[in-house]
Design a protein around this motif. Structure first.
Motif, mmCIF file in Angstrom:
data_model
loop_
_atom_site.group_PDB
_atom_site.id
_atom_site.type_symbol
_atom_site.label_atom_id
_atom_site.label_comp_id
_atom_site.label_asym_id
_atom_site.label_seq_id
_atom_site.Cartn_x
_atom_site.Cartn_y
_atom_site.Cartn_z
ATOM 1 N N UNK A 47 0.871 -1.198 0.023
ATOM 2 C CA UNK A 47 -0.071 0.145 -0.016
ATOM 3 C C UNK A 47 0.938 1.286 -0.165
ATOM 4 N N UNK A 48 0.642 2.144 -0.959
ATOM 5 C CA UNK A 48 1.334 3.310 -0.857
ATOM 6 C C UNK A 48 1.040 4.417 0.181
ATOM 7 N N UNK A 49 -0.149 4.070 0.739
ATOM 8 C CA UNK A 49 -0.309 5.043 1.770
ATOM 9 C C UNK A 49 -0.095 4.752 3.209
ATOM 10 N N UNK A 50 0.104 5.539 4.239
ATOM 11 C CA UNK A 50 0.314 5.674 5.403
ATOM 12 C C UNK A 50 -0.853 4.732 6.274
ATOM 13 N N UNK A 51 -0.523 3.818 6.881
ATOM 14 C CA UNK A 51 -1.514 2.928 7.841
ATOM 15 C C UNK A 51 -1.858 3.797 8.876
ATOM 16 N N UNK A 52 -1.122 4.877 9.299
ATOM 17 C CA UNK A 52 -1.444 5.932 10.389
ATOM 18 C C UNK A 52 -2.549 6.965 10.109
#
Length: 389
Positions: free
Chosen positions: A33-38
């Motif tokens: 996934x390129x997007x932050x899991x935060x």
């Protein structure tokens, strides 16, 4: 979450060096996934939802992403911090730094995956590093839609990079149209999936007074300002619950005051489900760039009526508006009128909610995972054929 710490000092042992306690036909799948899991987001939710479902099916699914992966309940590797970048009218938490790319490649090497599944494979983040992997079949899922992406500016090099994908998937017809326009190629269209089990059981009581729920990031693309202006035209006893946060939150809270708006901030997954099920109406007033509409699908699973902007992705998901009240984007007056109908015309609202529930029943995350497994096996077989020819 079961986060495996990343040892950046060495690349061994590989997963192939240790015994596998798995079914013979189980796959090792790396979900990148390129997007932050935060940060909350529809793509992040799809990645973690797929990982859970694939794991239940007996596969080894591992998420590789920026941010604090300890916050998700799946096997995962965090590859570093993200930074916020403006893109497609929104803010994307990406990790373009070389250190994140290096950690991504290390995690892929150690994972010894049968297949890699990259979400938004051409985003300027760690998926580009994963795309450089040699020898492992790669599936790419394209989520974006709209006319404000980076594709028009970098089409030639992105088209060349896309050739490294063994299979391409788009989450909707509008996402496929965008990718085909600038990248060429052929695409399967797979729906996004919803965890139906989370919405099972007797529903909680509705809020005691009429209520509208907004879920999403507070940025211009999501149209929250339009909804706040529309809410002033509704009866005084209608409450607007606003969940989420974003760069526009301080200004929106300053300019839209009063007791009818309840600012919830970022909420947990369990509270999100509860509020979706207890609201009278869910509203998605986005202005553009919505390829699918996960909030709509979750509201459908909750059995809650929907008022949304008449965007191609939303129109497709709601079967041309049969499962939602659709209105022109950026029109507070028409939005307020549709909200009034959804709130105070129970027959019309119930009809659309029933159609929405039927749509959601066909779009479970488990059904989606099964489709992806068939695709994974297809690209693995094809790689084997190519290698032997």
């Amino acid at each position: 979450g079961r986060t495996r710490p990343l040892d950046t000092g060495r690349l061994t042992p590989r997963a192939s060096d240790v015994p596998r306690d798995e079914l013979a036909d189980a796959l090792r799948i790396g979900l990148v996934c390129p997007y932050s899991m935060s940060a909350p987001g529809g793509v992040q939710d799809q990645v973690t939802g797929l990982a859970r479902s694939l794991t239940r099916m007996g596969h080894h699914a591992e998420v590789i992403a920026p941010g604090r992966c300890e916050s998700i309940d799946v096997t995962s590797v965090g590859v570093g911090r993200s930074r916020d970048y403006a893109t497609n009218g929104s803010i994307a938490p990406l990790a373009p730094q070389p250190s994140a790319a290096w950690r991504t490649m290390a995690a892929i090497h150690r994972g010894d995956f049968d297949v890699l599944h990259l979400h938004e494979p051409l985003a300027p983040s760690i998926t580009l590093a994963a795309l450089m992997t040699r020898g492992t079949p790669i599936v790419g899922t394209f989520h974006a839609a709209g006319d404000r992406t980076l594709y028009p500016y970098f089409a030639p090099p992105l088209r060349a990079l896309a050739q490294r994908l063994d299979a391409r998937v788009a989450v909707s017809d509008s996402a496929r149209a965008l990718a085909q326009q600038y990248l060429g190629g052929t695409y399967d269209v797979f729906f996004n999936g919803v965890d139906l089990a989370a919405y099972a059981g007797p529903p909680p009581p509705r809020t005691p007074t009429p209520s509208v729920l907004f879920l999403g990031r507070h940025d211009p693309r999501k149209g929250l300002d339009v909804l706040l202006r529309a809410s002033r035209r509704l009866p005084s006893d209608v409450i607007l619950f606003v969940a989420g946060e974003g760069p526009d939150t301080p200004e929106l809270r300053r300019t839209h005051t009063g007791s009818r708006v309840r600012w919830l901030g970022r909420i947990s997954e369990s509270e999100k489900v509860r509020r979706l099920r207890s609201a009278w109406v869910v509203c998605a007033p986005s202005l553009h760039g919505e390829s699918f509409g996960m909030v709509l699908l979750e509201a459908m699973a909750a059995g809650t009526p929907i008022v949304a902007s008449d965007l191609p992705g939303y129109r497709s998901l709601t079967e041309g508006g049969r499962a939602a009240f659709l209105v022109p984007a950026d029109d507070p007056e028409q939005l307020a009128a549709a909200l009034s109908t959804a709130l105070f015309n129970p027959v019309a609202a119930h009809e659309r909610a029933e159609r929405g529930a039927a749509i959601a029943a066909r779009m479970s995350i488990d059904a989606l995972a099964n489709r992806y497994v068939r695709l994974y096996r297809r690209v693995i077989r094809q790689r084997g054929v190519d290698a032997s020819s």
